[in-house]
Write a protein that holds these residues in place. Structure first.
Motif, PDB file in Angstrom:
ATOM      1  N   VAL A   2       5.820   7.747  15.978  1.00 37.98           N
ATOM      2  CA  VAL A   2       5.093   8.459  14.933  1.00 37.98           C
ATOM      3  C   VAL A   2       5.986   8.650  13.712  1.00 37.98           C
ATOM      4  CG1 VAL A   2       3.998  10.631  14.317  1.00 37.98           C
ATOM      5  CG2 VAL A   2       3.548   9.605  16.546  1.00 37.98           C
ATOM      6  N   LEU A   6       5.375   7.211   9.897  1.00 44.07           N
ATOM      7  CA  LEU A   6       5.423   8.013   8.684  1.00 44.07           C
ATOM      8  C   LEU A   6       6.387   7.413   7.674  1.00 44.07           C
ATOM      9  CD1 LEU A   6       5.351  11.590  10.223  1.00 44.07           C
ATOM     10  CD2 LEU A   6       3.523  10.471   8.935  1.00 44.07           C
ATOM     11  N   PHE A 153      -3.520   1.766   9.619  1.00 45.11           N
ATOM     12  CA  PHE A 153      -3.498   3.000   8.837  1.00 45.11           C
ATOM     13  C   PHE A 153      -4.887   3.219   8.250  1.00 45.11           C
ATOM     14  CE2 PHE A 153       0.894   1.714   8.871  1.00 45.11           C
ATOM     15  CZ  PHE A 153       1.610   2.897   8.902  1.00 45.11           C
ATOM     16  N   ASP A 155      -6.666   6.142   5.741  1.00 43.96           N
ATOM     17  CA  ASP A 155      -6.453   7.354   4.941  1.00 43.96           C
ATOM     18  C   ASP A 155      -5.034   7.884   5.162  1.00 43.96           C
ATOM     19  OD1 ASP A 155      -6.965   9.363   3.163  1.00 43.96           O
ATOM     20  OD2 ASP A 155      -8.210  10.550   4.521  1.00 43.96           O
ATOM     21  N   LYS A 157      -3.182   7.705   7.760  1.00 43.49           N
ATOM     22  CA  LYS A 157      -2.907   8.198   9.109  1.00 43.49           C
ATOM     23  C   LYS A 157      -2.819   7.030  10.091  1.00 43.49           C
ATOM     24  CE  LYS A 157      -5.401  12.555   8.338  1.00 43.49           C
ATOM     25  NZ  LYS A 157      -5.792  12.256   6.948  1.00 43.49           N
ATOM     26  N   THR A 158      -1.899   7.148  11.042  1.00 46.82           N
ATOM     27  CA  THR A 158      -1.765   6.166  12.112  1.00 46.82           C
ATOM     28  C   THR A 158      -1.368   6.884  13.390  1.00 46.82           C
ATOM     29  OG1 THR A 158      -0.595   4.202  12.879  1.00 46.82           O
ATOM     30  CG2 THR A 158       0.649   5.720  11.501  1.00 46.82           C
ATOM     31  N   ASN A 159      -1.726   6.306  14.508  1.00 50.46           N
ATOM     32  CA  ASN A 159      -1.274   6.830  15.798  1.00 50.46           C
ATOM     33  C   ASN A 159      -0.036   6.102  16.305  1.00 50.46           C
ATOM     34  OD1 ASN A 159      -3.340   8.637  15.754  1.00 50.46           O
ATOM     35  ND2 ASN A 159      -4.517   7.720  17.416  1.00 50.46           N
ATOM     36  N   ARG A 203      -8.156   5.884  17.510  1.00 53.16           N
ATOM     37  CA  ARG A 203      -7.425   6.108  16.261  1.00 53.16           C
ATOM     38  C   ARG A 203      -8.358   5.824  15.090  1.00 53.16           C
ATOM     39  NH1 ARG A 203      -2.299   2.717  15.830  1.00 53.16           N
ATOM     40  NH2 ARG A 203      -2.040   3.202  18.004  1.00 53.16           N
TER      41      ARG A 203
END
Length: 261
Positions: A2, A6, A153, A155, A157-159, A203
């Motif tokens: 994670v 980021l 990804f 917006d 966000k990714t898991n 996700r």
């Protein structure tokens, strides 16, 4: 993973935001299916060759146009140790002009070998174009080219990273890689074989059309644990033979139609 995700998001945003050169990529309204074999040529009305450097906490390579080599039936992207402006390495990047959404994306390519080098095929858009950061990745890390590093990804966000094991070394031969992007899922294929599916239940799935991009680069020391220390041979290349996009509900030709494994 994670934390790494980021870092990737921050790094991508940093170089896009600081370089309005990306804004010359035309016309959001394109998005049509295409099938481009580089044996037929390399048309710069279809492709934008990146040619600039940028300050980033993620990348240590600037994009250099002379590192894009058209040698039919392929193009290759080179990375070398020629400093460019404030960056110690020179990499390469090309973008398919236009914006592309749901559908099947295919590439016939040979990945770049060597610790520290990353070669890629992906879709991308972000706030530079009035969008959230949406991205779907196929990447090869030169310290282990028996895997695909994939990611999604939506917006911003990714898991986290997805690793897909390969039954071969991607740097030792030419293979067909693909992902199918649906409104509620992304599916990756290798040589026509389904390898991984992620759904909106697992996700967030991107919803914004993006650019189709290929590049070769190396990162800062923070990325060494991910892609390895930069020990690749000077002049290392990733080679691409065909790129295609078949829009959702279309039935047009693809790279896989002529690919023989």
């Amino acid at each position: 993973m994670v934390v790494l995700a980021l870092l990737i998001a921050v790094g991508v945003a940093a170089y896009i935001w600081t370089h309005p050169t990306y804004k010359i990529v035309p016309d959001r309204g394109d998005g049509k299916s295409f099938n481009l074999s580089f044996s037929d040529g390399f048309d710069e009305t279809d492709w934008y060759i990146s040619d600039f450097t940028f300050r980033s906490l993620f990348y240590r390579a600037g994009w250099v146009a002379e590192n894009v080599h058209f040698e039919p039936p392929s193009i290759s992207l080179e990375i070398n140790r020629k400093p460019v402006d404030h960056q110690p390495y020179s990499g390469a990047e090309v973008q398919k002009r236009g914006y592309y959404g749901f559908g099947r994306y295919e590439v016939v390519m040979q990945a770049a070998p060597g610790s520290g080098v990353v070669s890629s095929f992906f879709t991308h858009t972000d706030a530079t174009f009035g969008d959230p950061h949406d991205e779907i990745d196929i990447e090869f890390l030169g310290n282990n080219t028996r895997q695909i590093h994939a990611n999604v990804f939506a917006d911003g966000k990714t898991n986290g990273s997805i690793y897909i094991d390969l039954p071969f070394d991607a740097a030792e031969g030419v293979h067909l890689y693909a992902f199918d992007w649906q409104p509620d899922s992304v599916t990756w294929f290798v040589d026509g074989v389904l390898k991984k599916v992620v759904t909106s239940a697992e996700r967030p799935i991107p919803q914004n059309p993006g650019r189709i991009m290929m590049n070769i680069w190396t990162g800062t020391q923070d990325q060494y644990a991910w892609h390895g220390t930069p020990k690749f041979e000077d002049g290392t290349r990733a080679t691409y033979y065909c790129v295609s996009f078949r829009a959702l509900h279309d039935d047009t030709s693809q790279c896989s139609d002529d690919y023989i494994h």
